[in-house]
Motif scaffolding. Structure first.
Motif, PDB file in Angstrom:
ATOM      1  N   VAL A 144       0.837  -1.203   0.000  1.00  0.00           N
ATOM      2  CA  VAL A 144       0.000   0.000   0.000  1.00  0.00           C
ATOM      3  C   VAL A 144       0.871   1.252   0.000  1.00  0.00           C
ATOM      4  O   VAL A 144       0.623   2.192  -0.761  1.00  0.00           O
ATOM      5  N   VAL A 145       1.909   1.281   0.821  1.00  0.00           N
ATOM      6  CA  VAL A 145       2.795   2.450   0.867  1.00  0.00           C
ATOM      7  C   VAL A 145       3.477   2.659  -0.477  1.00  0.00           C
ATOM      8  O   VAL A 145       3.574   3.791  -0.967  1.00  0.00           O
ATOM      9  N   LEU A 146       3.938   1.588  -1.116  1.00  0.00           N
ATOM     10  CA  LEU A 146       4.582   1.721  -2.424  1.00  0.00           C
ATOM     11  C   LEU A 146       3.606   2.215  -3.483  1.00  0.00           C
ATOM     12  O   LEU A 146       3.972   3.028  -4.346  1.00  0.00           O
ATOM     13  N   LEU A 147       2.371   1.740  -3.443  1.00  0.00           N
ATOM     14  CA  LEU A 147       1.365   2.221  -4.390  1.00  0.00           C
ATOM     15  C   LEU A 147       1.081   3.703  -4.201  1.00  0.00           C
ATOM     16  O   LEU A 147       1.021   4.469  -5.176  1.00  0.00           O
ATOM     17  N   VAL A 148       0.909   4.118  -2.963  1.00  0.00           N
ATOM     18  CA  VAL A 148       0.644   5.531  -2.688  1.00  0.00           C
ATOM     19  C   VAL A 148       1.845   6.382  -3.089  1.00  0.00           C
ATOM     20  O   VAL A 148       1.690   7.455  -3.693  1.00  0.00           O
ATOM     21  N   LEU A 149       3.048   5.911  -2.802  1.00  0.00           N
ATOM     22  CA  LEU A 149       4.251   6.630  -3.194  1.00  0.00           C
ATOM     23  C   LEU A 149       4.346   6.759  -4.714  1.00  0.00           C
ATOM     24  O   LEU A 149       4.687   7.824  -5.240  1.00  0.00           O
ATOM     25  N   GLY A 150       4.012   5.708  -5.434  1.00  0.00           N
ATOM     26  CA  GLY A 150       4.011   5.765  -6.887  1.00  0.00           C
ATOM     27  C   GLY A 150       3.013   6.771  -7.427  1.00  0.00           C
ATOM     28  O   GLY A 150       3.305   7.506  -8.382  1.00  0.00           O
ATOM     29  N   VAL A 151       1.831   6.836  -6.828  1.00  0.00           N
ATOM     30  CA  VAL A 151       0.824   7.820  -7.256  1.00  0.00           C
ATOM     31  C   VAL A 151       1.318   9.235  -6.984  1.00  0.00           C
ATOM     32  O   VAL A 151       1.156  10.135  -7.819  1.00  0.00           O
ATOM     33  N   ILE A 152       1.935   9.455  -5.833  1.00  0.00           N
ATOM     34  CA  ILE A 152       2.449  10.788  -5.496  1.00  0.00           C
ATOM     35  C   ILE A 152       3.551  11.200  -6.467  1.00  0.00           C
ATOM     36  O   ILE A 152       3.563  12.342  -6.959  1.00  0.00           O
ATOM     37  N   VAL A 153       4.472  10.306  -6.772  1.00  0.00           N
ATOM     38  CA  VAL A 153       5.559  10.623  -7.709  1.00  0.00           C
ATOM     39  C   VAL A 153       4.998  10.919  -9.097  1.00  0.00           C
ATOM     40  O   VAL A 153       5.419  11.880  -9.757  1.00  0.00           O
ATOM     41  N   ALA A 154       4.046  10.124  -9.553  1.00  0.00           N
ATOM     42  CA  ALA A 154       3.447  10.358 -10.870  1.00  0.00           C
ATOM     43  C   ALA A 154       2.707  11.693 -10.901  1.00  0.00           C
ATOM     44  O   ALA A 154       2.816  12.448 -11.880  1.00  0.00           O
ATOM     45  N   ALA A 155       1.977  12.017  -9.847  1.00  0.00           N
ATOM     46  CA  ALA A 155       1.252  13.284  -9.795  1.00  0.00           C
ATOM     47  C   ALA A 155       2.233  14.455  -9.773  1.00  0.00           C
ATOM     48  O   ALA A 155       2.018  15.472 -10.453  1.00  0.00           O
ATOM     49  N   TRP A 156       3.307  14.328  -9.012  1.00  0.00           N
ATOM     50  CA  TRP A 156       4.314  15.385  -8.959  1.00  0.00           C
ATOM     51  C   TRP A 156       4.941  15.598 -10.341  1.00  0.00           C
ATOM     52  O   TRP A 156       5.149  16.746 -10.774  1.00  0.00           O
ATOM     53  N   ASP A 157       5.241  14.523 -11.039  1.00  0.00           N
ATOM     54  CA  ASP A 157       5.817  14.628 -12.377  1.00  0.00           C
ATOM     55  C   ASP A 157       4.852  15.333 -13.332  1.00  0.00           C
ATOM     56  O   ASP A 157       5.272  16.176 -14.136  1.00  0.00           O
ATOM     57  N   ILE A 158       3.583  15.031 -13.245  1.00  0.00           N
ATOM     58  CA  ILE A 158       2.580  15.684 -14.094  1.00  0.00           C
ATOM     59  C   ILE A 158       2.511  17.177 -13.781  1.00  0.00           C
ATOM     60  O   ILE A 158       2.459  18.009 -14.685  1.00  0.00           O
ATOM     61  N   VAL A 159       2.542  17.529 -12.501  1.00  0.00           N
ATOM     62  CA  VAL A 159       2.492  18.940 -12.108  1.00  0.00           C
ATOM     63  C   VAL A 159       3.729  19.673 -12.617  1.00  0.00           C
ATOM     64  O   VAL A 159       3.630  20.784 -13.167  1.00  0.00           O
TER      65      VAL A 159
END
Length: 96
Positions: A72-87
């Motif tokens: 779960v932590v890795l999934l959430v971290l992946g979503v945060i990194v992807a969102a940051w990259d998009i921003v």
């Protein structure tokens, strides 16, 4: 479940097991989950599978719980990194 709270699986697949035994009831629920034939590519099915994962991880203990928590932590971290990259990409595009 039918009338009286008795699972019909005890009349068909689990003949001879005590329907009041908690372990037999858990096994009947396990069989129901394994034989579910819903499409897995819909939003509803995905949310249902996530909810089922959350339920099973709360029942787990010890190493299994830690593995589930790590996933779960890795999934959430992946979503945060992807969102940051998009921003960052959007800000760079807007600044041009």
């Amino acid at each position: 479940m039918t009338e009286g709270g008795r699972d019909p699986r005890f009349d068909d697949d689990l003949i001879g097991l005590d329907p009041d035994d908690p372990e037999a009831q858990a096994f009947a629920r396990h069989l129901d989950r394994m034989q579910r034939t819903e499409p897995g590519f819909t939003v509803e099915a995905t949310l249902h599978n996530v909810a089922e994962f959350a339920e099973s991880s709360t029942r787990a203990g010890g190493l299994r719980w830690w593995v589930a928590a790590t996933v779960v932590v890795l999934l959430v971290l992946g979503v945060i990194v992807a969102a940051w990259d998009i921003v960052v990409q959007a800000v760079q595009w807007l600044s041009e």
